[in-house]
Design an enzyme around this catalytic site. Structure first.
Site, mmCIF file in Angstrom:
data_model
loop_
_atom_site.group_PDB
_atom_site.id
_atom_site.type_symbol
_atom_site.label_atom_id
_atom_site.label_comp_id
_atom_site.label_asym_id
_atom_site.label_seq_id
_atom_site.Cartn_x
_atom_site.Cartn_y
_atom_site.Cartn_z
ATOM 1 N N GLY A 13 41.396 25.017 39.483
ATOM 2 C CA GLY A 13 42.169 26.045 40.179
ATOM 3 C C GLY A 13 41.444 26.756 41.305
ATOM 4 O O GLY A 13 41.812 27.876 41.666
ATOM 5 N N SER A 14 40.453 26.108 41.913
ATOM 6 C CA SER A 14 39.741 26.807 42.997
ATOM 7 C C SER A 14 40.612 26.936 44.248
ATOM 8 O O SER A 14 40.516 27.939 44.961
ATOM 9 C CB SER A 14 38.413 26.112 43.322
ATOM 10 O OG SER A 14 38.617 24.905 44.005
ATOM 11 N N THR B 95 56.601 14.035 50.064
ATOM 12 C CA THR B 95 57.793 13.185 50.074
ATOM 13 C C THR B 95 57.654 12.205 48.908
ATOM 14 O O THR B 95 56.577 12.121 48.303
ATOM 15 C CB THR B 95 57.892 12.398 51.402
ATOM 16 O OG1 THR B 95 56.727 11.580 51.528
ATOM 17 C CG2 THR B 95 57.996 13.337 52.599
ATOM 18 N N ARG C 130 49.867 15.178 38.453
ATOM 19 C CA ARG C 130 50.939 14.288 37.993
ATOM 20 C C ARG C 130 51.788 13.828 39.164
ATOM 21 O O ARG C 130 52.257 14.663 39.960
ATOM 22 C CB ARG C 130 51.862 15.006 36.982
ATOM 23 C CG ARG C 130 51.189 15.496 35.724
ATOM 24 C CD ARG C 130 50.598 14.402 34.884
ATOM 25 N NE ARG C 130 51.561 13.425 34.391
ATOM 26 C CZ ARG C 130 51.205 12.328 33.729
ATOM 27 N NH1 ARG C 130 49.924 12.067 33.502
ATOM 28 N NH2 ARG C 130 52.121 11.493 33.310
ATOM 29 N N ILE C 131 51.994 12.538 39.266
ATOM 30 C CA ILE C 131 52.916 12.016 40.273
ATOM 31 C C ILE C 131 54.322 12.506 39.941
ATOM 32 O O ILE C 131 54.726 12.501 38.773
ATOM 33 C CB ILE C 131 52.864 10.469 40.307
ATOM 34 C CG1 ILE C 131 51.495 10.028 40.809
ATOM 35 C CG2 ILE C 131 53.971 9.911 41.192
ATOM 36 C CD1 ILE C 131 51.276 8.526 40.755
ATOM 37 N N LEU C 132 55.036 12.957 40.951
ATOM 38 C CA LEU C 132 56.350 13.564 40.763
ATOM 39 C C LEU C 132 57.463 12.571 41.077
ATOM 40 O O LEU C 132 57.334 11.755 41.996
ATOM 41 C CB LEU C 132 56.477 14.802 41.649
ATOM 42 C CG LEU C 132 55.462 15.899 41.306
ATOM 43 C CD1 LEU C 132 55.290 16.881 42.460
ATOM 44 C CD2 LEU C 132 55.868 16.622 40.023
ATOM 45 N N HIS D 252 45.387 17.220 49.744
ATOM 46 C CA HIS D 252 44.831 15.952 49.280
ATOM 47 C C HIS D 252 43.402 15.813 49.811
ATOM 48 O O HIS D 252 43.154 16.071 50.989
ATOM 49 C CB HIS D 252 45.698 14.786 49.777
ATOM 50 C CG HIS D 252 45.173 13.458 49.353
ATOM 51 N ND1 HIS D 252 45.355 12.976 48.073
ATOM 52 C CD2 HIS D 252 44.439 12.532 50.009
ATOM 53 C CE1 HIS D 252 44.758 11.801 47.977
ATOM 54 N NE2 HIS D 252 44.198 11.511 49.131
#
Ligand code: NHR
Ligand code: GAR
Length: 220
Positions: free
Chosen positions: A12-13, A141, A91-93, A109
């Site tokens: 969480g930085s 996206t 997690r990939i959404l 990223h």
């Protein structure tokens, strides 16, 4: 004032640097909540210590990605945020989730996209021998790590770098550019034109490519 929900999975930085920027008044948003898919995420403690509401949606409790994402949408929409910020969210959404938040879902990223989408970016950058690496803030996206780019920061790759040294150099830049991108969103400066991002007003002389002085990045 616009409000945001931050999604994390771990340390969480990036979330913390956003909370700092909001507290100092540099980023004019209200942080409505921090959500984690991992119950043990360190970032949850940081958020709670600052009286930001937290929620855990543990992906292991759901039978499918669709079910997990539906639970996330329900938890997020309870706060009715203007923007959803992925900050080390792992997690990939699903397409359904991404489309629900189209134009108001951001990710940071740890590479200069479109190089090195996916995981283990610093290790792969070292393996390829690139001399310049960095980070990218983009709108999310359905195509993983391929959404419209908002801002990037470049860092040198130095001889003798290992994964940790390179990751730390990139992370310092992540903590600069993510608050900047969220500020631009909050101020209504970001427009999507033909699948690319235009920044209406560039304030403070900041550039869309943030590049630290190489000397400042040298060890010792
Ligand atoms: N979802 C979509 N649809 N599009 C993007 O661009 C997304 C996304 C979800 C997350 C962040 C991304 C990154 O910045 C992100 C962008 C996780 C994985 C991954 O492989 C890949 C990319 C990103 C985040 N996750 C594994 C999975 O099976 C789990 C890995 C783990 O839990 O450690 O979901 O890098
Ligand atoms: C950051 O380097 C972020 O760019 C990266 O993970 C780290 C999270 O650190 N994100 C991803 O790799 C997304 N797949 P943080 O939890 O301290 O912000």
């Amino acid at each position: 004032m616009k409000s945001i929900v931050i999604l994390i999975s771990g340390r969480g930085s990036n979330m913390e640097s956003l909370l700092d920027a909001v507290a100092s008044g540099a980023v004019p948003v209200r942080v409505a909540a921090v959500l984690s898919n991992r119950p043990d995420a360190k970032g949850l403690d940081i958020a709670a210590a600052r009286d930001v509401p937290t929620r855990v949606i543990d992906h292991k409790q759901y039978a499918s990605r669709e079910a997990f994402d539906a639970a996330m949408v329900e938890a997020i929409d309870a706060f009715a945020p203007d923007l959803v910020v992925l900050a080390g969210f792992m997690r990939i959404l699903t397409d359904g989730f991404v489309c629900h938040y189209e134009g108001r879902l951001m990710n940071i990223h740890p590479s200069l996209l479109p190089s090195f989408p996916g995981l283990h970016t610093h290790q792969r950058a070292l393996e390829e021998g690139v001399r310049i690496h960095g980070c990218t803030v983009h709108f999310v996206t359905p195509a993983l790590d391929h959404g419209p780019i908002i801002v990037q920061a470049a860092v040198p790759v130095l001889d003798g770098d290992d994964e940790d040294a390179l990751a730390a150099r990139v992370l310092a830049q992540e903590h600069r550019v993510y608050p900047l991108a969220v500020r631009w969103f909050a101020e209504g400066c970001l427009r999507l034109i033909g699948g690319r991002v235009a920044v209406d007003a560039e304030q403070g002389g900041e550039s869309l490519l943030i590049s630290p002085a190489v000397g400042a990045a040298r060890p010792g």
